[in-house]
Design an enzyme around this catalytic site. Structure first.
Site, PDB file in Angstrom:
ATOM      1  CD  GLU A  67      -3.064  -0.901   1.873  1.00 45.59           C
ATOM      2  OE1 GLU A  67      -4.019  -1.627   1.716  1.00 45.59           O
ATOM      3  OE2 GLU A  67      -3.056  -0.220   2.929  1.00 45.59           O
ATOM      4  CB  CYS A  71       3.847   6.772   3.218  1.00 50.10           C
ATOM      5  SG  CYS A  71       4.487   5.769   4.489  1.00 50.10           S
ATOM      6  CB  CYS A  79      10.197  -5.579   7.311  1.00 46.90           C
ATOM      7  SG  CYS A  79      11.798  -5.044   8.158  1.00 46.90           S
ATOM      8  CB  CYS A  99      10.402  -3.351  15.192  1.00 49.05           C
ATOM      9  SG  CYS A  99      11.883  -2.739  14.209  1.00 49.05           S
ATOM     10  CB  CYS A 159       6.499  -2.884  13.148  1.00 54.26           C
ATOM     11  SG  CYS A 159       6.322  -2.772  11.324  1.00 54.26           S
ATOM     12  N   GLY A 199       8.894  -2.428   5.060  1.00 54.11           N
ATOM     13  CA  GLY A 199      10.075  -2.574   4.729  1.00 54.11           C
ATOM     14  C   GLY A 199      11.148  -1.745   5.285  1.00 54.11           C
ATOM     15  CD  GLU A 200      15.827  -0.397   7.561  1.00 52.39           C
ATOM     16  OE1 GLU A 200      15.161  -0.127   8.458  1.00 52.39           O
ATOM     17  OE2 GLU A 200      16.648   0.429   6.931  1.00 52.39           O
ATOM     18  CB  SER A 204      12.060   6.127   7.675  1.00 51.20           C
ATOM     19  OG  SER A 204      12.091   5.544   9.019  1.00 51.20           O
ATOM     20  CB  SER A 224      12.857   3.856  13.533  1.00 52.06           C
ATOM     21  OG  SER A 224      12.188   4.190  12.251  1.00 52.06           O
ATOM     22  CG  LEU A 225      16.556   6.464  19.298  1.00 53.86           C
ATOM     23  CD1 LEU A 225      17.744   5.946  18.829  1.00 53.86           C
ATOM     24  CD2 LEU A 225      16.847   7.710  20.036  1.00 53.86           C
ATOM     25  CG  HIS A 226      10.987   3.359  17.923  1.00 54.10           C
ATOM     26  ND1 HIS A 226      10.024   4.264  17.461  1.00 54.10           N
ATOM     27  CD2 HIS A 226      11.427   2.605  16.657  1.00 54.10           C
ATOM     28  CE1 HIS A 226       9.884   4.224  15.926  1.00 54.10           C
ATOM     29  NE2 HIS A 226      10.843   3.411  15.803  1.00 54.10           N
ATOM     30  CG  ASN A 282      -2.127   2.504  13.961  1.00 55.42           C
ATOM     31  OD1 ASN A 282      -3.295   2.766  14.363  1.00 55.42           O
ATOM     32  ND2 ASN A 282      -2.052   1.937  12.708  1.00 55.42           N
ATOM     33  CB  CYS A 307       1.931   5.154   6.320  1.00 52.63           C
ATOM     34  SG  CYS A 307       3.117   5.124   4.979  1.00 52.63           S
TER      35      CYS A 307
HETATM   36  N1  SAH Z   1      11.941   0.195   8.239  1.00 50.49           N
HETATM   37  C1  SAH Z   1      11.898   1.704   8.443  1.00 50.49           C
HETATM   38  C2  SAH Z   1      10.946   2.233   7.682  1.00 50.49           C
HETATM   39  C3  SAH Z   1       9.324   1.697   7.654  1.00 50.49           C
HETATM   40  S1  SAH Z   1       8.710   1.972   9.357  1.00 50.49           S
HETATM   41  C4  SAH Z   1      12.110   2.042   9.877  1.00 50.49           C
HETATM   42  O1  SAH Z   1      11.711   1.109  10.720  1.00 50.49           O
HETATM   43  O2  SAH Z   1      12.335   2.977   9.899  1.00 50.49           O
HETATM   44  C5  SAH Z   1       8.139   3.629   9.283  1.00 50.49           C
HETATM   45  C6  SAH Z   1       8.081   4.082  10.739  1.00 50.49           C
HETATM   46  O3  SAH Z   1       6.700   3.481  11.156  1.00 50.49           O
HETATM   47  C7  SAH Z   1       8.971   3.550  11.662  1.00 50.49           C
HETATM   48  O4  SAH Z   1       9.464   4.620  12.586  1.00 50.49           O
HETATM   49  C8  SAH Z   1       8.365   2.414  12.444  1.00 50.49           C
HETATM   50  O5  SAH Z   1       9.163   2.414  13.648  1.00 50.49           O
HETATM   51  C9  SAH Z   1       6.894   3.186  12.777  1.00 50.49           C
HETATM   52  N2  SAH Z   1       6.069   2.205  13.060  1.00 50.49           N
HETATM   53  C10 SAH Z   1       5.878   0.856  12.703  1.00 50.49           C
HETATM   54  N3  SAH Z   1       4.795   0.366  13.357  1.00 50.49           N
HETATM   55  C11 SAH Z   1       4.121   1.301  13.910  1.00 50.49           C
HETATM   56  C12 SAH Z   1       2.866   1.242  14.917  1.00 50.49           C
HETATM   57  N4  SAH Z   1       2.291   0.138  14.978  1.00 50.49           N
HETATM   58  N5  SAH Z   1       2.471   2.300  15.414  1.00 50.49           N
HETATM   59  C13 SAH Z   1       3.299   3.492  15.143  1.00 50.49           C
HETATM   60  N6  SAH Z   1       4.479   3.659  14.329  1.00 50.49           N
HETATM   61  C14 SAH Z   1       4.833   2.401  13.875  1.00 50.49           C
HETATM   62 FE1  SF4 Z   2      10.805  -3.235   9.610  1.00 54.09          FE
HETATM   63 FE2  SF4 Z   2      10.713  -0.745  10.210  1.00 54.09          FE
HETATM   64 FE3  SF4 Z   2       8.659  -2.521  10.849  1.00 54.09          FE
HETATM   65 FE4  SF4 Z   2      11.005  -2.453  12.274  1.00 54.09          FE
HETATM   66  S1  SF4 Z   2       9.746  -0.805  12.044  1.00 54.09           S
HETATM   67  S2  SF4 Z   2       9.868  -4.434  11.442  1.00 54.09           S
HETATM   68  S3  SF4 Z   2      12.556  -2.164  10.573  1.00 54.09           S
HETATM   69  S4  SF4 Z   2       9.437  -1.969   8.934  1.00 54.09           S
END
Ligand code: SAH
Ligand code: SF4
Length: 372
Positions: free
Chosen positions: A94, A107, A114, A118, A121, A168-169, A200, A222-224, A301, A344
């Site tokens: 999408e 986006c 991926c 994480c 995700c 994806g990464e 990202s 993407s630190l978190h 989300n 997204c």
């Molecule tokens: N793989 C890359 C890019 C795709 S994810 C990355 O991790 O940066 C894009 C962003 O969405 C990242 O910051 C990711 O951590 C965040 N993300 C993934 N799942 C999420 C969720 N359930 N709620 C909020 N943000 C999320």
């Molecule tokens: Fe992959 Fe980014 Fe999702 Fe982590 S947050 S699983 S790197 S898409």
């Protein structure tokens, strides 16, 4: 014997020029054809009228301009638009467009699924299927621009920004992502400024170290989490490349940029009682001291198979305030397109599963994370 036709859609300027040379043609043909494809949305060689008839005939035999197929398109009341796009192998991705004032952000996905898993995700939970080709990545921009009639780079623009924040990464699909991003920025294609194309990453450090040599797009990390213990849990690749190593690499990338005013974005997805406490904000402020950053807070989300919960509004405001008080620029990613289920970066699976799942989500009226 039939040989496979070369798909010109994903070829960088250099590769397209080499392709025309291999046909015994001059390199400038590449620019002509590039403009037809990306600025006029043309995928039929017969319409490329400034190319000689003989060459057009030759191109029909050996090449094609093949974008992935749009299976569905949804429009939200708030202007957000979402496409379900088929990629080979029964998969779908999408792509989401989010208008915001005079900005329109697309986006874009880089992989089907991926491998980095994480914990928060949905894409990661579905595992890795395959890399998208450069044509499938730039094809998402092609489809969006075409759907908005944005085909003249000097005319009004709908897609002003691209974020590689879909599925994806991106750094694990390095070459295809770099080719596609370079096409986004290419004057003879989409001409989007490098400040408005953002990669990202969750922290594939060796690939990030290589990135500066081939591009200078904006960078989002993407630190978190503000410490390795917590980040190891949320972003498993942290065990291989811990925070200090990642931030060093990101700093080198930023320092390499010709423009000294650029900052990296730190993405921080907030999950209730996991990483949303004041001490996390304090620790984050300390960690990022002296690094040129802006911080983007993303309320988590929720999705099926996940036990995490969205941050409360109070905790979100408190977290943001602590960072603001320390002098950081902090934005909060707002929810958009919830009537069309436009999440997204959370999508994977085959077409049928996807349709079923999105129906379920729509019925559940879940909150939706969207790029802001
Ligand atoms: N793989 C890359 C890019 C795709 S994810 C990355 O991790 O940066 C894009 C962003 O969405 C990242 O910051 C990711 O951590 C965040 N993300 C993934 N799942 C999420 C969720 N359930 N709620 C909020 N943000 C999320
Ligand atoms: Fe992959 Fe980014 Fe999702 Fe982590 S947050 S699983 S790197 S898409």
């Amino acid at each position: 014997m039939t040989t496979e036709k070369t798909n010109l859609l994903g070829l960088s300027v250099e590769k397209l020029a080499a392709f025309f040379e291999s046909l015994g043609e001059k390199r400038f043909r590449a620019i002509q054809v590039l403009k037809w494809i990306h600025q006029n949305g043309v995928d039929d060689f017969a319409e490329m009228t400034n190319v000689s008839k003989a060459l057009r005939q030759k191109l029909v035999e050996v090449a094609e301009v093949c974008a992935p197929e749009v299976l569905n398109q949804w429009d939200s009341a708030d202007g957000t638009r979402k496409w379900l796009i088929e990629v080979s192998g029964g998969n779908a991705i999408e792509t989401v467009y989010i208008p915001d004032g005079d900005r329109g952000t697309l986006c874009v996905s880089s992989q089907v699924g991926c491998s980095l898993d994480c914990s928060f995700c949905a894409t990661g939970k579905q595992g890795f299927n395959r890399d998208l080709t450069a044509a499938e990545i730039i094809g998402q921009v092609w489809i969006a621009c075409k759907s908005f009639g944005q085909l003249d780079p000097k005319g009004p623009r709908k897609v002003t920004n691209v974020v590689m924040m879909g599925m994806g990464e991106p750094l694990l699909n390095f070459d295809n992502v770099v080719d596609a991003m370079n096409l986004m920025m290419e004057d003879n294609a989409y001409g989007i400024s490098k400040r408005r194309v953002t990669l990202s990453t969750s922290g594939v450090v060796p690939a990030l170290d290589r990135l500066a040599a081939v591009t200078d797009v904006s960078l989002a990390i993407s630190l978190h989490a503000p410490n390795d213990e917590l980040r190891n849990e949320l972003v498993p690749i942290n065990k291989k490349y811990p925070i200090a190593v990642l931030l060093d690499s990101a700093k080198r990338y930023i320092e390499n940029m010709p423009d000294t005013h650029r900052k990296m974005t730190i993405e921080y997805t907030l999950m209730r009682e996991v990483n949303d406490r004041p001490e996390h904000a304090e620790q984050l402020a300390e960690l990022l001291r002296d690094i040129p950053v802006k911080i983007n807070l993303i309320p988590f989300n929720p999705f099926e198979l996940s036990d995490y919960q969205r941050v409360s509004n109070n905790a979100l405001r408190r977290f943001q305030q602590i960072l603001l008080d320390k002098g950081y620029t902090v934005t909060v990613r707002t929810t958009r397109g919830d009537d069309i289920d436009a999440a997204c970066g959370q999508l994977a699976g085959n077409v049928n599963d996807r349709t079923r799942r999105s129906e379920r989500y729509r019925n559940a009226e879940r909150p939706v994370r969207i790029v802001g």
